[in-house]
Design a protein around this motif. Structure first.
Motif, mmCIF file in Angstrom:
data_model
loop_
_atom_site.group_PDB
_atom_site.id
_atom_site.type_symbol
_atom_site.label_atom_id
_atom_site.label_comp_id
_atom_site.label_asym_id
_atom_site.label_seq_id
_atom_site.Cartn_x
_atom_site.Cartn_y
_atom_site.Cartn_z
ATOM 1 N N ASN A 16 13.467 -55.493 -36.469
ATOM 2 C CA ASN A 16 14.864 -55.809 -36.183
ATOM 3 C C ASN A 16 15.086 -56.155 -34.716
ATOM 4 O O ASN A 16 15.960 -56.961 -34.389
ATOM 5 C CB ASN A 16 15.767 -54.673 -36.651
ATOM 6 N N ALA A 17 14.300 -55.583 -33.810
ATOM 7 C CA ALA A 17 14.362 -56.003 -32.408
ATOM 8 C C ALA A 17 13.899 -57.448 -32.279
ATOM 9 O O ALA A 17 14.486 -58.238 -31.523
ATOM 10 C CB ALA A 17 13.496 -55.083 -31.543
ATOM 11 N N ILE A 18 12.864 -57.796 -33.027
ATOM 12 C CA ILE A 18 12.374 -59.176 -33.023
ATOM 13 C C ILE A 18 13.458 -60.119 -33.542
ATOM 14 O O ILE A 18 13.730 -61.165 -32.951
ATOM 15 C CB ILE A 18 11.083 -59.301 -33.855
ATOM 16 N N LEU B 80 22.139 -61.563 -39.535
ATOM 17 C CA LEU B 80 20.865 -60.846 -39.487
ATOM 18 C C LEU B 80 20.860 -59.627 -40.399
ATOM 19 O O LEU B 80 19.810 -59.246 -40.913
ATOM 20 C CB LEU B 80 20.547 -60.408 -38.059
ATOM 21 N N ALA B 81 22.015 -59.017 -40.611
ATOM 22 C CA ALA B 81 22.081 -57.858 -41.512
ATOM 23 C C ALA B 81 21.605 -58.242 -42.910
ATOM 24 O O ALA B 81 20.881 -57.481 -43.560
ATOM 25 C CB ALA B 81 23.505 -57.301 -41.568
ATOM 26 N N ASP B 82 21.997 -59.413 -43.358
ATOM 27 C CA ASP B 82 21.601 -59.871 -44.689
ATOM 28 C C ASP B 82 20.097 -60.138 -44.753
ATOM 29 O O ASP B 82 19.433 -59.763 -45.727
ATOM 30 C CB ASP B 82 22.392 -61.124 -45.067
ATOM 31 N N ILE B 83 19.546 -60.757 -43.720
ATOM 32 C CA ILE B 83 18.105 -61.032 -43.704
ATOM 33 C C ILE B 83 17.321 -59.720 -43.692
ATOM 34 O O ILE B 83 16.364 -59.542 -44.445
ATOM 35 C CB ILE B 83 17.730 -61.910 -42.490
ATOM 36 N N TRP C 106 24.277 -52.005 -39.829
ATOM 37 C CA TRP C 106 23.425 -52.243 -40.987
ATOM 38 C C TRP C 106 21.950 -52.320 -40.586
ATOM 39 O O TRP C 106 21.074 -51.830 -41.308
ATOM 40 C CB TRP C 106 23.835 -53.517 -41.719
ATOM 41 N N LEU C 107 21.637 -52.947 -39.441
ATOM 42 C CA LEU C 107 20.246 -53.039 -38.999
ATOM 43 C C LEU C 107 19.655 -51.655 -38.731
ATOM 44 O O LEU C 107 18.514 -51.374 -39.117
ATOM 45 C CB LEU C 107 20.135 -53.892 -37.731
ATOM 46 N N PHE C 108 20.428 -50.789 -38.078
ATOM 47 C CA PHE C 108 19.934 -49.435 -37.795
ATOM 48 C C PHE C 108 19.789 -48.650 -39.100
ATOM 49 O O PHE C 108 18.799 -47.947 -39.302
ATOM 50 C CB PHE C 108 20.878 -48.703 -36.839
ATOM 51 N N TRP C 109 20.768 -48.782 -39.985
ATOM 52 C CA TRP C 109 20.729 -48.075 -41.266
ATOM 53 C C TRP C 109 19.530 -48.531 -42.103
ATOM 54 O O TRP C 109 18.871 -47.722 -42.742
ATOM 55 C CB TRP C 109 22.044 -48.320 -42.018
#
Length: 197
Positions: free
Chosen positions: A68-70, A155-158, A94-97
């Motif tokens: 997710n950092a990438i 990005l959350a969806d990806i 969402w990314l962290f979750w």
């Protein structure tokens, strides 16, 4: 040119590949077979001491790890990061979750069932319960929206589609989650992916 070290079987690696493809970016993919210790070689550990794929090496030679950092680095000027501050924060939420409450369970169950050949009863019950709860959280999170963060694909969806679309590999049934199934189809279409079988 950007270089990606990844295992094509990994959802974490695939989401980086999908973002690069979606953006039309040039990159070199170097396959790292995690199952045979490819991420534990001295050469790989020099790039990423944590020994995890994906790892990217930027055009200037600097390495970057954590999927997710990438994603955030590669998409920083794209419409995949909402301009609205609240929607951007929701995307980050969402990314962290995804890395804390979703990926650790669906990826573990998938690995154990698909690659280790375990039966459903042999996978730790806690893993199955937590992933079932995570899939229910996604279903609820899509109750009044097409996308996870704001009104557009992000990005959350990806990040979240990578392992969600593979949930059946871990023994999870999505048939009772119509919003989740419809969202997976929307994200696959947005990324130009064939439906996952």
């Amino acid at each position: 040119m950007l270089t990606v070290y990844g295992d094509i079987r990994s959802g974490n690696c695939l989401k980086v590949k999908w973002l690069l493809d979606w953006q039309g970016m040039d990159y070199r993919w170097i396959e790292v077979d995690i199952m045979s210790g490819g991420s534990r070689t001295p050469e790989f550990l020099a790039l990423n001491p944590a020994g995890q794929a994906p790892t990217v090496v930027l055009a200037d030679g600097r390495p970057l790890a954590q999927s997710n950092a990438i994603l955030l680095h590669l998409a920083q000027t794209s419409p995949l990061i909402p301009s609205d501050a609240y929607d951007r924060a929701r995307m980050l939420e969402w990314l962290f979750w995804e890395q804390y409450s979703h990926e650790p369970y669906v990826a573990v169950a998938r690995f154990q069932r698909l690659y280790l050949g375990k039966t459903a009863g042999e996978v730790e019950a806690r893993v199955m319960e937590r992933e079932d709860a995570a899939l229910n959280r996604l279903e609820a999170g899509l109750a009044d929206r097409d996308w996870l963060a704001g009104e557009a694909f992000s990005l959350a969806d990806i990040a979240l589609v990578a392992y969600s679309r593979m949930a059946a590999d871990g023994g999870f049934d999505l048939s009772g989650r119509p919003r989740l199934r419809a969202w997976i189809a929307r994200v696959e279409a947005a990324l130009g992916l064939d439906p996952y079988d």
